[in-house]
Design a protein around this motif. Structure first.
Motif, PDB file in Angstrom:
ATOM      1  N   PRO A  72       0.795  -1.231   0.000  1.00 43.27           N
ATOM      2  CA  PRO A  72       0.000   0.000   0.000  1.00 43.27           C
ATOM      3  C   PRO A  72       0.829   1.283   0.000  1.00 43.27           C
ATOM      4  N   ILE A  73       0.179   2.366  -0.404  1.00 45.88           N
ATOM      5  CA  ILE A  73       0.758   3.715  -0.373  1.00 45.88           C
ATOM      6  C   ILE A  73       0.463   4.331   0.991  1.00 45.88           C
ATOM      7  N   GLU A  74       1.468   4.919   1.599  1.00 49.64           N
ATOM      8  CA  GLU A  74       1.297   5.568   2.902  1.00 49.64           C
ATOM      9  C   GLU A  74       1.101   7.068   2.702  1.00 49.64           C
ATOM     10  N   TYR A  75       0.121   7.642   3.401  1.00 47.94           N
ATOM     11  CA  TYR A  75      -0.289   9.037   3.200  1.00 47.94           C
ATOM     12  C   TYR A  75      -0.395   9.708   4.559  1.00 47.94           C
ATOM     13  N   ARG A  76       0.407  10.794   4.793  1.00 49.87           N
ATOM     14  CA  ARG A  76       0.480  11.433   6.113  1.00 49.87           C
ATOM     15  C   ARG A  76       0.638  12.949   5.973  1.00 49.87           C
ATOM     16  N   TYR A  77       0.550  13.653   7.124  1.00 54.24           N
ATOM     17  CA  TYR A  77       0.730  15.110   7.166  1.00 54.24           C
ATOM     18  C   TYR A  77       1.752  15.486   8.232  1.00 54.24           C
ATOM     19  N   VAL A  78       2.542  16.533   7.934  1.00 56.76           N
ATOM     20  CA  VAL A  78       3.612  16.992   8.828  1.00 56.76           C
ATOM     21  C   VAL A  78       3.624  18.522   8.830  1.00 56.76           C
ATOM     22  N   ARG A  79       3.862  19.105  10.007  1.00 54.09           N
ATOM     23  CA  ARG A  79       3.921  20.564  10.132  1.00 54.09           C
ATOM     24  C   ARG A  79       5.214  21.110   9.522  1.00 54.09           C
ATOM     25  N   GLY A  80       5.138  22.294   8.922  1.00 51.55           N
ATOM     26  CA  GLY A  80       6.309  22.945   8.361  1.00 51.55           C
ATOM     27  C   GLY A  80       7.269  23.436   9.429  1.00 51.55           C
ATOM     28  N   ASP A  81       8.504  23.760   9.006  1.00 50.71           N
ATOM     29  CA  ASP A  81       9.515  24.257   9.935  1.00 50.71           C
ATOM     30  C   ASP A  81      10.408  25.272   9.226  1.00 50.71           C
ATOM     31  N   ASP A  82      11.467  25.720   9.927  1.00 50.30           N
ATOM     32  CA  ASP A  82      12.367  26.727   9.381  1.00 50.30           C
ATOM     33  C   ASP A  82      13.798  26.210   9.276  1.00 50.30           C
ATOM     34  N   ILE A  83      13.978  24.897   9.149  1.00 55.15           N
ATOM     35  CA  ILE A  83      15.299  24.273   9.101  1.00 55.15           C
ATOM     36  C   ILE A  83      15.767  24.213   7.649  1.00 55.15           C
TER      37      ILE A  83
END
Length: 348
Positions: free
Chosen positions: A246-257
């Protein structure tokens, strides 16, 4: 060299926990930071964002203690460093009070899940789904902090049985698309079970992954995730691409790195996989241009084909990182052929 798998119990023993964790915990902490490895949750960043300080030993033998107040430019670069700046020997993390999580899984048409995403992301702390190829369904999952006093541990074992089942269906029915879809839809709805889990956070976040595979993951602007997934699924169906994990689908918060895949934007992470016994090059070659279309950045710890010429436009602070690398390691002691290609530095 500390693996993340050794951190959960040790932190819990002193009443603490990591705020978020990745899907697996086999990586070393330094390696996870170096590649901005991440979990899921639109309010949660990668492991790199949890770093409040670190010690770096440079190519010249200098020992640098870095944080937001001491050498801030070096600290920013070192929080996602690809191993190119030196050896990280000590890390200080932003932890929190120990907590429990409730995990709920359900099977639903993946198109319906995409339509319901605004509500799911609003009402749940962590969300992901695994979209089953050559079918209509996804296994969706939410994780939420809970005060429930019960403990409902995960079933023992990993993915090996379910992946083997998918492989048998794929090998038997891939030339009959309609029957293939009906069989997969039936199996995940009526044969495979997904019980509720309530336990200490570190026991719920990470999973046993006991099937070897090759993986490509790209990080897209968050708003581009649904359209990108729809296009990937259409390509797999239209060309009957030879894959079944299967394809994995997720969300992550942005950063300043500077070199983080999440720099400057909230992100949707989409991962494709191929069983280790199967040809991954042809499958990945079909899908990777779709990621490019949506301004995707490749995960530093996974397979991709980009070099410096194509990577630099994706990172507004690309040259800032290269300048830091040059200042710390002008002779390139920490470079190998792969990093030279990524940074456009030619041969040694």
């Amino acid at each position: 060299g500390t693996p993340i798998s050794q951190m959960g119990a040790a932190l819990e023993a002193v009443g603490l926990a990591l705020p978020n964790m990745a899907d697996i915990d086999y990586q070393t902490l330094a390696g996870a930071i170096a590649t901005s490895t991440h979990g899921t949750g639109p309010a949660f960043g990668s492991y790199s964002t949890q770093v409040s300080g670190l010690r770096l030993v440079t190519a010249g033998g200098e020992i640098l203690d870095l944080d937001a107040e001491h050498h801030p430019e070096l600290f920013a670069a070192a929080r996602c460093n690809l191993g190119a700046l030196g050896v990280v020997t000590r890390v200080r993390l932003k932890n929190r009070k120990a907590f429990k999580l409730r995990r709920r899984d359900w099977v639903q048409d993946w198109r319906e899940v995409l339509e319901d995403l605004p509500r799911l992301l609003r009402e749940h702390q962590h969300f992901e789904m695994n979209v089953l190829l050559h079918s209509d369904v996804a296994l969706a999952m939410t994780l939420d902090e809970t005060d429930d006093t019960r403990v409902l541990p995960k079933p023992p074992g990993g993915d090996i049985d379910n992946v083997a089942l998918l492989r048998r269906v794929h090998e038997s029915w891939r030339d009959s698309p309609r029957a293939y879809a009906r069989i997969v839809n039936f199996l995940v709805k009526h044969v495979v079970s997904f019980p509720e889990v309530i336990d200490a956070s570190w026991k719920v976040f990470a999973n046993v992954r006991d099937v070897r595979f090759n993986e490509m993951e790209y990080e897209l602007p968050a708003e581009a995730g649904p359209d990108c997934l729809r296009e990937i699924m259409a390509r797999i169906t239209e060309r009957r691409l030879d894959s079944f994990i299967p394809i994995e689908y997720r969300y992550v918060r942005g950063d300043d790195i500077p070199l983080s895949m999440f720099q400057g934007r909230d992100t949707c992470a989409i991962s494709i996989h191929q069983h280790h016994t199967m040809n991954y090059q042809d499958y990945f070659a079909e899908i990777e241009p779709i990621f490019w279309k949506y301004a995707g950045r490749p995960h530093w710890g996974k397979l991709h084909t980009l070099d410096a010429r194509l990577l630099e436009p994706l990172y507004p602070r690309w040259r800032d990182f290269l300048a830091v690398r040059e200042s710390l390691d002008p002779e390139g002691k920490f470079l190998n052929a792969h990093l030279r290609s990524l940074f456009g530095l030619g041969r040694a």
